[in-house]
Design a protein around this motif. Structure first.
Motif, PDB file in Angstrom:
ATOM      1  N   VAL A  35       0.909  -0.949   0.073  1.00 46.71           N
ATOM      2  CA  VAL A  35      -0.071  -0.004  -0.066  1.00 46.71           C
ATOM      3  C   VAL A  35       0.932   1.156   0.019  1.00 46.71           C
ATOM      4  O   VAL A  35       1.465   1.516   1.038  1.00 46.71           O
ATOM      5  N   ALA A  36       0.998   2.020  -1.204  1.00 51.98           N
ATOM      6  CA  ALA A  36       2.003   3.140  -1.304  1.00 51.98           C
ATOM      7  C   ALA A  36       1.275   4.348  -1.348  1.00 51.98           C
ATOM      8  O   ALA A  36       0.524   4.610  -2.125  1.00 51.98           O
ATOM      9  N   TYR A  37       1.623   5.181  -0.198  1.00 51.60           N
ATOM     10  CA  TYR A  37       0.997   6.738  -0.321  1.00 51.60           C
ATOM     11  C   TYR A  37       2.039   7.532  -1.151  1.00 51.60           C
ATOM     12  O   TYR A  37       3.447   7.288  -1.195  1.00 51.60           O
ATOM     13  N   LEU A  38       1.684   8.257  -1.994  1.00 49.75           N
ATOM     14  CA  LEU A  38       2.295   9.122  -3.176  1.00 49.75           C
ATOM     15  C   LEU A  38       2.646  10.620  -2.588  1.00 49.75           C
ATOM     16  O   LEU A  38       3.170  11.353  -3.289  1.00 49.75           O
ATOM     17  N   VAL A  39       2.284  10.783  -1.425  1.00 50.95           N
ATOM     18  CA  VAL A  39       2.523  12.017  -0.568  1.00 50.95           C
ATOM     19  C   VAL A  39       2.257  11.777   0.816  1.00 50.95           C
ATOM     20  O   VAL A  39       1.438  11.252   1.240  1.00 50.95           O
ATOM     21  N   GLU A  40       2.854  12.689   1.749  1.00 48.20           N
ATOM     22  CA  GLU A  40       2.860  12.482   3.003  1.00 48.20           C
ATOM     23  C   GLU A  40       1.279  12.759   3.498  1.00 48.20           C
ATOM     24  O   GLU A  40       0.747  12.079   4.475  1.00 48.20           O
ATOM     25  N   CYS A  41       0.479  13.596   2.683  1.00 52.22           N
ATOM     26  CA  CYS A  41      -0.796  13.946   2.961  1.00 52.22           C
ATOM     27  C   CYS A  41      -1.699  12.675   2.903  1.00 52.22           C
ATOM     28  O   CYS A  41      -2.936  12.645   3.324  1.00 52.22           O
ATOM     29  N   ALA A  42      -1.136  11.603   2.192  1.00 48.88           N
ATOM     30  CA  ALA A  42      -1.815  10.292   2.149  1.00 48.88           C
ATOM     31  C   ALA A  42      -1.263   9.277   2.831  1.00 48.88           C
ATOM     32  O   ALA A  42      -1.890   7.842   3.027  1.00 48.88           O
ATOM     33  N   HIS A  43      -0.291   9.552   3.751  1.00 47.42           N
ATOM     34  CA  HIS A  43       0.406   8.563   4.589  1.00 47.42           C
ATOM     35  C   HIS A  43      -0.688   8.007   5.575  1.00 47.42           C
ATOM     36  O   HIS A  43      -0.559   6.970   5.746  1.00 47.42           O
ATOM     37  N   HIS A  44      -1.453   8.845   6.533  1.00 48.71           N
ATOM     38  CA  HIS A  44      -2.541   8.391   7.315  1.00 48.71           C
ATOM     39  C   HIS A  44      -3.357   7.569   7.023  1.00 48.71           C
ATOM     40  O   HIS A  44      -3.488   6.327   7.651  1.00 48.71           O
ATOM     41  N   VAL A  45      -3.934   7.913   6.010  1.00 47.78           N
ATOM     42  CA  VAL A  45      -5.212   6.862   5.224  1.00 47.78           C
ATOM     43  C   VAL A  45      -4.432   5.314   4.853  1.00 47.78           C
ATOM     44  O   VAL A  45      -4.977   4.550   5.292  1.00 47.78           O
TER      45      VAL A  45
ATOM     46  N   GLU B  64     -10.968  12.290  -4.497  1.00 45.93           N
ATOM     47  CA  GLU B  64     -12.117  12.162  -5.159  1.00 45.93           C
ATOM     48  C   GLU B  64     -12.936  10.869  -4.527  1.00 45.93           C
ATOM     49  O   GLU B  64     -14.251  10.840  -4.788  1.00 45.93           O
ATOM     50  N   ALA B  65     -12.389  10.163  -3.776  1.00 50.53           N
ATOM     51  CA  ALA B  65     -12.839   9.153  -2.947  1.00 50.53           C
ATOM     52  C   ALA B  65     -13.946   9.566  -1.959  1.00 50.53           C
ATOM     53  O   ALA B  65     -14.734   8.594  -1.206  1.00 50.53           O
ATOM     54  N   GLY B  66     -13.791  10.825  -1.353  1.00 51.15           N
ATOM     55  CA  GLY B  66     -14.644  11.265  -0.127  1.00 51.15           C
ATOM     56  C   GLY B  66     -13.971  11.380   1.087  1.00 51.15           C
ATOM     57  O   GLY B  66     -14.864  11.483   1.979  1.00 51.15           O
ATOM     58  N   GLY B  67     -12.679  11.587   1.126  1.00 47.31           N
ATOM     59  CA  GLY B  67     -12.095  11.937   2.291  1.00 47.31           C
ATOM     60  C   GLY B  67     -11.312  10.252   3.207  1.00 47.31           C
ATOM     61  O   GLY B  67     -11.571   9.352   2.439  1.00 47.31           O
ATOM     62  N   THR B  68     -11.281  10.719   4.322  1.00 49.05           N
ATOM     63  CA  THR B  68     -10.343   9.754   5.169  1.00 49.05           C
ATOM     64  C   THR B  68     -11.228   8.383   5.580  1.00 49.05           C
ATOM     65  O   THR B  68     -10.725   7.369   4.759  1.00 49.05           O
ATOM     66  N   LYS B  69     -12.318   8.489   5.789  1.00 49.30           N
ATOM     67  CA  LYS B  69     -13.232   7.220   6.168  1.00 49.30           C
ATOM     68  C   LYS B  69     -13.583   6.557   4.826  1.00 49.30           C
ATOM     69  O   LYS B  69     -13.203   5.281   4.746  1.00 49.30           O
ATOM     70  N   ALA B  70     -13.877   7.189   4.023  1.00 51.44           N
ATOM     71  CA  ALA B  70     -14.430   6.467   2.657  1.00 51.44           C
ATOM     72  C   ALA B  70     -13.114   6.045   1.954  1.00 51.44           C
ATOM     73  O   ALA B  70     -13.307   4.777   1.365  1.00 51.44           O
ATOM     74  N   THR B  71     -12.052   6.636   1.996  1.00 48.99           N
ATOM     75  CA  THR B  71     -10.740   5.970   1.177  1.00 48.99           C
ATOM     76  C   THR B  71     -10.444   4.900   2.170  1.00 48.99           C
ATOM     77  O   THR B  71      -9.899   3.819   1.515  1.00 48.99           O
TER      78      THR B  71
ATOM     79  N   GLY C  24     -10.166   1.194   0.558  1.00 51.77           N
ATOM     80  CA  GLY C  24      -8.998   0.737   0.497  1.00 51.77           C
ATOM     81  C   GLY C  24      -8.716  -0.741   0.735  1.00 51.77           C
ATOM     82  O   GLY C  24      -8.191  -1.468   0.261  1.00 51.77           O
ATOM     83  N   LEU C  25      -9.549  -1.038   1.947  1.00 48.49           N
ATOM     84  CA  LEU C  25      -9.763  -2.402   2.413  1.00 48.49           C
ATOM     85  C   LEU C  25     -10.200  -3.093   1.500  1.00 48.49           C
ATOM     86  O   LEU C  25      -9.806  -4.476   1.276  1.00 48.49           O
ATOM     87  N   ALA C  26     -11.363  -2.728   0.773  1.00 49.41           N
ATOM     88  CA  ALA C  26     -11.943  -3.408  -0.488  1.00 49.41           C
ATOM     89  C   ALA C  26     -10.841  -3.958  -1.474  1.00 49.41           C
ATOM     90  O   ALA C  26     -10.913  -5.034  -2.028  1.00 49.41           O
ATOM     91  N   ALA C  27     -10.210  -2.932  -1.775  1.00 46.94           N
ATOM     92  CA  ALA C  27      -9.105  -2.944  -2.743  1.00 46.94           C
ATOM     93  C   ALA C  27      -8.108  -3.966  -2.335  1.00 46.94           C
ATOM     94  O   ALA C  27      -7.613  -4.681  -3.277  1.00 46.94           O
ATOM     95  N   VAL C  28      -7.574  -3.958  -1.019  1.00 49.34           N
ATOM     96  CA  VAL C  28      -6.708  -4.837  -0.616  1.00 49.34           C
ATOM     97  C   VAL C  28      -6.979  -6.220  -0.989  1.00 49.34           C
ATOM     98  O   VAL C  28      -6.371  -7.187  -1.478  1.00 49.34           O
ATOM     99  N   ALA C  29      -8.291  -6.535  -0.414  1.00 42.25           N
ATOM    100  CA  ALA C  29      -8.875  -7.722  -0.691  1.00 42.25           C
ATOM    101  C   ALA C  29      -8.931  -8.410  -1.953  1.00 42.25           C
ATOM    102  O   ALA C  29      -8.622  -9.573  -2.641  1.00 42.25           O
TER     103      ALA C  29
END
Length: 405
Positions: free
Chosen positions: A25-35, A111-118, A122-127
């Protein structure tokens, strides 16, 4: 040694083989690190690893590193997490990962709707990605197909007389079996350039090795601080030359087949020196801000396994490729035995020889390549760090054709 040793690897469409089948799972900027971290945490799977690049400004080195590690032989699939406005070329990266035959998806937080939605998406995508990655065929993998990197960290006065030369013995055996071995950190090899040049398989390669160490020396002089930490001195190392010779001993005694830079894949078996110091005038700060930055560069060069020697003690591991810890100091081993794979301190206490510990390290490499978890893997260590750098492409004299007797 028995060069017929083999184990089961994961066959990649590019022809390479891996010893693990992790999903990154790769974040492409620090702003996406937490998610991204929350996705990995909630996935609760030892084979789902967090990687990423924190910078928002463009950097070709960072892009190439992310491409290299996301398509590493040990990686079976990738989920990219973008905020949406950073400079990393997410669409190109996604396309290159998919072109390698790996399942990959991209989520854009804006585009995905923020922290919770992503996180939920993301969990569904990982599966989904994991189901596809698990279909990767298993095939026999020879010892000669392994790439093994080495690094020392938390060095002390024992490192250069036990763990490091024992790794050198292991490297000699691997090279004899036509495996690929990579040692690194030209900034910690200052003073050893002539010795290394004498081991180069061509005079031109020897000249390139001397030049890259001179570059490192200039870089550190401008920065005003060499690769010598307070802990090194506290541990009994007295000079940079002493530390360099200890670091150099990890390379063993085989001929040096080439000089590479981060992201370069050695073309054949043999021993390679990795130049980690940026090209050009110093402008990005210190060449590596921690040991893990160097580990990631070794992995970007294809290393399936990393041999990490330490005298004072280090507990780090890495994402993507297993780290095998070789402890140089017997006192350190007694304190931190639960973080170590090999006690090279036995050499100092007369309980084992360099050759015996070298053979033990080699057996650890074979066991880990065969699926056994290293200690750092079992403990869940998946450290990853990537910063800004700049490199010029290597020339033909850096990778001369090996002369096979």
């Amino acid at each position: 040694m028995n060069t017929a040793v083999s184990f089961q690897g994961y066959a990649r469409q590019d022809g390479r083989k891996g010893i693990r089948n992790v999903l990154v799972v790769a974040y492409l900027v620090e702003c996406a690190h937490h998610v991204s971290r929350k996705i990995v945490t909630l996935a609760n799977d030892m084979d789902v690893h967090l990687i990423g690049f924190p910078g928002c400004y463009p950097n070709q080195y960072a892009y190439e590193m992310m491409r290299a590690v996301s398509t590493h032989p040990n990686v079976g699939g990738a989920l990219l997490i973008s905020l949406g406005c950073e400079s990393m070329n997410r669409d190109k990266l996604l396309k290159e990962i998919r072109a390698s035959g790996r399942p990959a998806e991209l989520l854009v937080i804006q585009e995905a709707g923020g922290t919770k939605a992503t996180i939920e998406a993301g969990l569904a995508a990982v599966a989904r990605i994991k189901v596809e990655a698990d279909k990767t065929p298993r095939v026999p993998m020879a010892l000669s197909e392994l790439i093994v990197g080495t690094i020392c960290g938390g060095s002390d006065g024992t490192s250069g007389i036990s763990a490091n030369p024992a790794v050198g013995r292991c490297f000699d055996a691997l090279v004899e079996a036509n495996a690929t071995c990579i040692f690194e950190e030209t900034g910690e090899l200052i003073g050893c350039e002539t010795i290394m040049a004498d081991r180069a398989i061509t005079p031109e390669l020897g000249e390139q090795i001397e030049a890259c160490v001179a570059k490192a020396e200039h870089y550190y002089r401008v920065m005003g601080f060499g690769s010598f930490a307070p802990g090194n001195a506290d541990g009994g190392l007295t000079t940079m030359e002493e530390k360099s010779m200890g670091a150099y001993s990890k390379s063993g005694s085989s001929p040096i087949s080439g000089l590479i830079k981060p992201g370069d894949i050695p073309p054949t078996g043999g021993l390679y020196l990795l130049d980690v110091v940026p090209d050009g005038e110093p402008r990005f700060g210190f060449p590596n801000i921690s040991d893990n930055a160097e580990i990631i560069e070794l992995i970007a060069c294809g290393s399936h396994v990393i041999l990490f020697t330490t005298g004072r003690g280090s507990v780090v591991g890495s994402a993507i490729s297993p780290v095998i810890k070789v402890c140089a100091n017997p006192e350190t081993y007694r304190r931190l035995s639960e973080d170590m794979d090999v006690n090279a301190g036995r050499i100092l206490e007369g309980e084992a020889t360099l050759d015996e510990v070298g053979a033990e390290i080699l057996q650890n490499v074979i066991d880990v390549a065969s699926g056994k978890r290293s200690v750092s893997e079992e403990l869940g260590h998946q450290e990853f760090i990537l910063t800004y750098k700049s490199f010029e492409p290597i020339g033909p004299s850096c990778l001369p054709v090996r002369q096979i007797a």
